[in-house]
Design a protein around this motif. Structure first.
Motif, PDB file in Angstrom:
ATOM      1  N   UNK A  34      -3.173 -20.576 -26.646  1.00 11.69           N
ATOM      2  CA  UNK A  34      -2.647 -21.813 -26.079  1.00 11.69           C
ATOM      3  C   UNK A  34      -1.324 -21.523 -25.381  1.00 11.69           C
ATOM      4  N   UNK A  35      -1.222 -21.874 -24.128  1.00 13.72           N
ATOM      5  CA  UNK A  35       0.005 -21.623 -23.370  1.00 13.72           C
ATOM      6  C   UNK A  35       0.946 -22.820 -23.525  1.00 13.72           C
ATOM      7  N   UNK A  36       1.690 -22.843 -24.596  1.00 13.76           N
ATOM      8  CA  UNK A  36       2.665 -23.905 -24.832  1.00 13.76           C
ATOM      9  C   UNK A  36       4.038 -23.290 -25.036  1.00 13.76           C
ATOM     10  N   UNK A  37       5.033 -24.135 -25.094  1.00 11.07           N
ATOM     11  CA  UNK A  37       6.376 -23.646 -25.378  1.00 11.07           C
ATOM     12  C   UNK A  37       6.412 -23.097 -26.800  1.00 11.07           C
ATOM     13  N   UNK A  38       7.222 -22.079 -27.038  1.00  6.20           N
ATOM     14  CA  UNK A  38       7.314 -21.549 -28.397  1.00  6.20           C
ATOM     15  C   UNK A  38       7.952 -22.558 -29.347  1.00  6.20           C
ATOM     16  N   UNK A  39       7.521 -22.525 -30.593  1.00  7.37           N
ATOM     17  CA  UNK A  39       8.101 -23.352 -31.637  1.00  7.37           C
ATOM     18  C   UNK A  39       9.182 -22.510 -32.309  1.00  7.37           C
ATOM     19  N   UNK A  40      10.419 -22.984 -32.287  1.00  5.64           N
ATOM     20  CA  UNK A  40      11.537 -22.228 -32.848  1.00  5.64           C
ATOM     21  C   UNK A  40      11.867 -22.787 -34.223  1.00  5.64           C
ATOM     22  N   UNK A  41      11.815 -21.910 -35.227  1.00  3.54           N
ATOM     23  CA  UNK A  41      12.175 -22.272 -36.593  1.00  3.54           C
ATOM     24  C   UNK A  41      13.388 -21.438 -36.976  1.00  3.54           C
ATOM     25  N   UNK A  42      14.458 -22.105 -37.387  1.00  3.88           N
ATOM     26  CA  UNK A  42      15.664 -21.386 -37.768  1.00  3.88           C
ATOM     27  C   UNK A  42      15.983 -21.674 -39.231  1.00  3.88           C
ATOM     28  N   UNK A  43      16.709 -20.744 -39.836  1.00  3.28           N
ATOM     29  CA  UNK A  43      17.146 -20.910 -41.217  1.00  3.28           C
ATOM     30  C   UNK A  43      16.483 -19.909 -42.128  1.00  3.28           C
ATOM     31  N   UNK A  44      17.076 -19.746 -43.312  1.00  2.83           N
ATOM     32  CA  UNK A  44      16.511 -18.864 -44.327  1.00  2.83           C
ATOM     33  C   UNK A  44      15.254 -19.506 -44.908  1.00  2.83           C
ATOM     34  N   UNK A  45      14.395 -18.698 -45.481  1.00  2.89           N
ATOM     35  CA  UNK A  45      13.108 -19.196 -45.988  1.00  2.89           C
ATOM     36  C   UNK A  45      13.270 -20.292 -47.033  1.00  2.89           C
ATOM     37  N   UNK A  46      14.301 -20.241 -47.835  1.00  6.17           N
ATOM     38  CA  UNK A  46      14.494 -21.223 -48.891  1.00  6.17           C
ATOM     39  C   UNK A  46      15.269 -22.461 -48.480  1.00  6.17           C
ATOM     40  N   UNK A  47      15.729 -22.516 -47.236  1.00  2.00           N
ATOM     41  CA  UNK A  47      16.493 -23.666 -46.757  1.00  2.00           C
ATOM     42  C   UNK A  47      15.584 -24.869 -46.546  1.00  2.00           C
ATOM     43  N   UNK A  48      16.171 -26.066 -46.659  1.00  2.00           N
ATOM     44  CA  UNK A  48      15.441 -27.282 -46.321  1.00  2.00           C
ATOM     45  C   UNK A  48      15.241 -27.323 -44.812  1.00  2.00           C
ATOM     46  N   UNK A  49      14.047 -27.721 -44.398  1.00  2.00           N
ATOM     47  CA  UNK A  49      13.745 -27.816 -42.971  1.00  2.00           C
ATOM     48  C   UNK A  49      14.396 -29.065 -42.391  1.00  2.00           C
ATOM     49  N   UNK A  50      14.828 -28.978 -41.167  1.00  2.00           N
ATOM     50  CA  UNK A  50      15.410 -30.119 -40.465  1.00  2.00           C
ATOM     51  C   UNK A  50      14.288 -31.033 -39.986  1.00  2.00           C
ATOM     52  N   UNK A  51      14.624 -32.314 -39.803  1.00  2.00           N
ATOM     53  CA  UNK A  51      13.595 -33.277 -39.411  1.00  2.00           C
ATOM     54  C   UNK A  51      12.957 -32.924 -38.075  1.00  2.00           C
ATOM     55  N   UNK A  52      13.721 -32.372 -37.137  1.00  2.00           N
ATOM     56  CA  UNK A  52      13.163 -32.033 -35.832  1.00  2.00           C
ATOM     57  C   UNK A  52      12.245 -30.809 -35.920  1.00  2.00           C
ATOM     58  N   UNK A  53      12.488 -29.926 -36.885  1.00  2.00           N
ATOM     59  CA  UNK A  53      11.602 -28.776 -37.076  1.00  2.00           C
ATOM     60  C   UNK A  53      10.258 -29.244 -37.629  1.00  2.00           C
ATOM     61  N   UNK A  54      10.304 -30.146 -38.593  1.00  2.00           N
ATOM     62  CA  UNK A  54       9.066 -30.680 -39.177  1.00  2.00           C
ATOM     63  C   UNK A  54       8.252 -31.391 -38.108  1.00  2.00           C
TER      64      UNK A  54
END
Length: 66
Positions: A34-54
Motif C-alpha cells: 500500500x502506497x501510503x504515508x508512513x506511520x510514525x510511532x515515537x517513544x519507548x516500548x513501555x511508554x503510554x501511547x499518545x492519542x494521535x498515535x492511537x
C-alpha cells in the motif's frame, strides 16, 4: 488505561506493516503493498501511547481492510 507503544507496534505488524527504521525513538512503519504515508510511532516500548498515535494506527489498519 491508555495503550502502550508496544501494543500499537504489535497491531501494525499484525496488519502487515514493516518497520523501516527511524532516528532515536522514532519508528516509521510502511505497508509493502500500500502506497501510503508512513506511520510514525515515537517513544519507548513501555511508554503510554499518545492519542494521535492511537488514531493514526486505527486509521491505517482500517484503510487496509477496506
Amino acid at each position: 488505561m491508555p495503550q502502550k507503544v508496544r501494543e500499537l507496534i504489535a497491531e501494525l505488524e499484525r496488519a502487515g506493516f514493516v518497520n523501516r527504521g527511524g532516528k532515536g525513538s522514532h519508528r516509521n512503519f510502511v505497508h509493502p503493498n500500500k502506497a501510503t504515508k508512513p506511520i510514525v510511532i515515537s517513544g519507548a516500548l513501555g511508554d503510554d501511547a499518545k492519542h494521535y498515535q492511537i488514531r493514526a494506527v486505527k486509521l491505517a489498519v482500517e484503510e487496509l481492510r477496506s
